[in-house]
Design an enzyme around this catalytic site. Structure first.
Site, PDB file in Angstrom:
ATOM      1  N   ARG A  37     -31.545   4.337  14.484  1.00 32.59           N
ATOM      2  CA  ARG A  37     -32.356   3.205  14.960  1.00 32.59           C
ATOM      3  C   ARG A  37     -33.215   3.609  16.159  1.00 32.59           C
ATOM      4  O   ARG A  37     -34.349   3.135  16.298  1.00 32.59           O
ATOM      5  CB  ARG A  37     -31.460   2.024  15.311  1.00 32.59           C
ATOM      6  CG  ARG A  37     -30.940   1.368  14.042  1.00 32.59           C
ATOM      7  CD  ARG A  37     -30.164   0.115  14.296  1.00 32.59           C
ATOM      8  NE  ARG A  37     -30.089  -0.668  13.063  1.00 32.59           N
ATOM      9  CZ  ARG A  37     -29.117  -1.518  12.779  1.00 32.59           C
ATOM     10  NH1 ARG A  37     -28.143  -1.740  13.640  1.00 32.59           N
ATOM     11  NH2 ARG A  37     -29.132  -2.183  11.642  1.00 32.59           N
ATOM     12  N   LYS A 198     -21.420  -9.660  -5.970  1.00 36.28           N
ATOM     13  CA  LYS A 198     -21.321 -11.074  -6.347  1.00 36.28           C
ATOM     14  C   LYS A 198     -22.648 -11.800  -6.462  1.00 36.28           C
ATOM     15  O   LYS A 198     -23.536 -11.620  -5.643  1.00 36.28           O
ATOM     16  CB  LYS A 198     -20.475 -11.794  -5.294  1.00 36.28           C
ATOM     17  CG  LYS A 198     -19.021 -11.386  -5.335  1.00 36.28           C
ATOM     18  CD  LYS A 198     -18.237 -12.169  -4.321  1.00 36.28           C
ATOM     19  CE  LYS A 198     -16.749 -12.012  -4.542  1.00 36.28           C
ATOM     20  NZ  LYS A 198     -15.995 -12.750  -3.549  1.00 36.28           N
ATOM     21  N   GLY A 355     -27.846  -4.551   2.535  1.00 40.39           N
ATOM     22  CA  GLY A 355     -26.450  -4.275   2.175  1.00 40.39           C
ATOM     23  C   GLY A 355     -26.181  -2.804   1.944  1.00 40.39           C
ATOM     24  O   GLY A 355     -26.545  -1.953   2.756  1.00 40.39           O
ATOM     25  N   GLY A 378     -29.865  -8.196   6.875  1.00 36.62           N
ATOM     26  CA  GLY A 378     -30.152  -9.618   6.699  1.00 36.62           C
ATOM     27  C   GLY A 378     -31.637  -9.924   6.603  1.00 36.62           C
ATOM     28  O   GLY A 378     -32.060 -10.726   5.756  1.00 36.62           O
TER      29      GLY A 378
HETATM   30  P1  AMP Z   1     -23.395  -5.803  -2.357  1.00 32.06           P
HETATM   31  O1  AMP Z   1     -22.904  -5.580  -0.945  1.00 32.06           O
HETATM   32  O2  AMP Z   1     -23.362  -7.221  -2.800  1.00 32.06           O
HETATM   33  O3  AMP Z   1     -24.706  -5.107  -2.624  1.00 32.06           O
HETATM   34  O4  AMP Z   1     -22.285  -5.124  -3.298  1.00 32.06           O
HETATM   35  C1  AMP Z   1     -22.025  -3.758  -3.299  1.00 32.06           C
HETATM   36  C2  AMP Z   1     -20.681  -3.537  -3.903  1.00 32.06           C
HETATM   37  O5  AMP Z   1     -20.664  -3.935  -5.260  1.00 32.06           O
HETATM   38  C3  AMP Z   1     -20.281  -2.088  -3.908  1.00 32.06           C
HETATM   39  O6  AMP Z   1     -19.188  -1.927  -3.064  1.00 32.06           O
HETATM   40  C4  AMP Z   1     -19.909  -1.795  -5.357  1.00 32.06           C
HETATM   41  O7  AMP Z   1     -18.722  -1.043  -5.483  1.00 32.06           O
HETATM   42  C5  AMP Z   1     -19.680  -3.175  -5.913  1.00 32.06           C
HETATM   43  N1  AMP Z   1     -19.836  -3.179  -7.357  1.00 32.06           N
HETATM   44  C6  AMP Z   1     -20.924  -2.839  -8.065  1.00 32.06           C
HETATM   45  N2  AMP Z   1     -20.689  -2.947  -9.384  1.00 32.06           N
HETATM   46  C7  AMP Z   1     -19.405  -3.354  -9.525  1.00 32.06           C
HETATM   47  C8  AMP Z   1     -18.569  -3.657 -10.653  1.00 32.06           C
HETATM   48  N3  AMP Z   1     -19.039  -3.558 -11.899  1.00 32.06           N
HETATM   49  N4  AMP Z   1     -17.322  -4.070 -10.420  1.00 32.06           N
HETATM   50  C9  AMP Z   1     -16.864  -4.193  -9.161  1.00 32.06           C
HETATM   51  N5  AMP Z   1     -17.599  -3.927  -8.065  1.00 32.06           N
HETATM   52  C10 AMP Z   1     -18.855  -3.515  -8.244  1.00 32.06           C
END
Ligand code: AMP
Length: 397
Positions: A37, A198, A355, A378
């Site tokens: 940063r 999610k 993320g 964010g």
């Molecule tokens: P996010 O922070 O919402 O971008 O989510 C990232 C996380 O999603 C990572 O830690 C991945 O391991 C998880 N992820 C991606 N695909 C899958 C899956 N098919 N099943 C479980 N976790 C997943």
């Protein structure tokens, strides 16, 4: 012409220039452990200093909740900052009032001073106007170089700009120009990849994107929710079954808006969420009840890459699979590399961020080839959601 004001629009020589930067750097035992940063803000600090402006740095650190907390002091950053800028940096133990004045008054043109954590004052996060006015007393001009804090209407990101002329610093400018190329007036077709764990955390984002992009790849754990909503049995995969209606609404909106939704046709399944778990690449309709989907399959990867090859712009947030555990990183890595190659060859504008995306693109060794990878979490997501970022709105020309 950018739609916001930049350092090109102002004269800084001899002026006290308040520069909002992101110094929320990882620290351990009073030492900066990752200076990325700081690296990013050097161009702005260097330019103002070289042009004879007095650089007065404003930043927050951690969450002291409006109270002085020595553990969240910015003082330990001074040494690294000064080493990286290549000149001494003085420090004020308060960002307003007599202490700040005492540090700023003796400054010569080109000098750099860092003011203590703005969040030691309650007025910062409340965006209190009197506090913003106190901050503004320290300068003749405001330069914002902290895109990562611009989704928050705080006194040092938004309020202060209502008291003085405000422009974007070079890092903010680069970020805004990249984002403009991604969703502002992008070259079409535009493809977006949204992955991650999610759907529930990305509802606004998906809702905004289906109205703006031509193709939307839904991957990662969140794809399972969409598959289940379409009646596909996803076994023991991560899945938000209760969001079935929401998923169907997003799909219906996409159809109305002529946005092609790309969901996995084939997937990689395993019995457990573990590195090197026994796995198989199978059609998405054949997930056994005791298995979980951990990555997109080979056919799906090829299809996504073919769609990237016929797109002009790519926006990416979230991995296509459980990329932290091998071999479930394969889809993310192959697609990221293909997007990097298309960008390198001049066929694609690619913007990624938010993320785990930076970690995923780094893991694929693709970040260096992307047009822009935003380290702002964010703020990047809110931009993808189509929201107005208060700290950017105040820089509008
Ligand atoms: P996010 O922070 O919402 O971008 O989510 C990232 C996380 O999603 C990572 O830690 C991945 O391991 C998880 N992820 C991606 N695909 C899958 C899956 N098919 N099943 C479980 N976790 C997943």
């Amino acid at each position: 012409m950018p739609s916001f004001k930049t350092l090109d629009d102002v004269e800084v020589s001899g002026k006290r220039v308040l520069v909002r930067v992101d110094l929320n750097v990882p620290m351990a035992d009073g030492q900066v452990t990752d200076a990325t940063r700081i690296l990013r803000i050097l161009p702005t600090i260097g330019e103002i200093s070289e042009k004879g402006g007095k650089v007065i740095l404003l930043a927050h650190f951690g969450r002291p909740n409006g109270k002085i907390n020595p553990e969240m002091s910015l003082a330990p950053v001074v040494t690294t900052l000064s080493d990286m800028i290549g000149k001494p940096v003085s420090f004020s133990t308060d960002c307003i009032g007599p202490m700040a004045e005492a540090a700023i008054n003796p400054m010569h043109d080109g000098d750099v001073t860092l003011l203590e954590n703005t969040r030691f004052h309650e007025g910062e996060e409340k965006n209190d106007d009197a506090f913003a006015a106190d901050l503004a007393k320290n300068g003749d001009l405001f330069v914002s170089d902290a895109f990562s804090a611009s989704h928050r209407a705080h006194a040092s990101t938004e309020g202060v700009a209502r008291h003085m002329k405000a422009v974007a610093g070079r890092t903010m400018q680069a970020e805004l120009e990249a984002l403009e190329a991604g969703l502002g007036e992008p070259e079409r077709p535009v493809i977006a990849i949204v992955g991650g764990a999610k759907v529930s955390t990305k509802l606004d984002l998906l809702g905004n994107l289906v109205g703006k992009v031509d193709r939307l790849v839904i991957g990662g754990g969140m794809a399972n929710t969409f598959l289940a909503a379409q009646g596909v049995d996803v076994g023991k995969s991560l899945c938000e079954h209760e969001l079935g209606d929401t998923a169907r609404e997003i799909l219906a909106k996409a159809e109305k808006e002529n946005c092609e939704i790309i969901l996995p046709e084939d997937v990689v399944v395993a019995g457990e969420f573990a590195a090197n778990a026994a796995n198989a690449n199978i059609p998405v309709t054949q997930c056994p009840a005791d298995k979980m989907i951990l990555d997109a399959g080979q056919m799906t990867v090829e299809y996504i890459i073919s769609k990237i090859k016929t797109s002009k712009t790519l926006i990416w947030n979230g991995p296509l699979g459980a990329f932290e555990i091998e071999p479930f990183d394969i889809a993310t890595v192959l697609v990221a590399k293909a997007a990097g190659k298309q960008t390198r060859e001049g066929n694609l504008v690619s913007v990624g961020g938010g993320g785990d995306t930076v970690a995923a693109l780094n893991h694929a060794d693709a970040s260096k080839d992307f047009t822009y990878v935003s380290t702002a979490g964010g703020a990047f997501l809110e931009w993808m959601e189509g929201k107005d970022l208060p700290g950017v709105s105040v820089l509008k020309a």
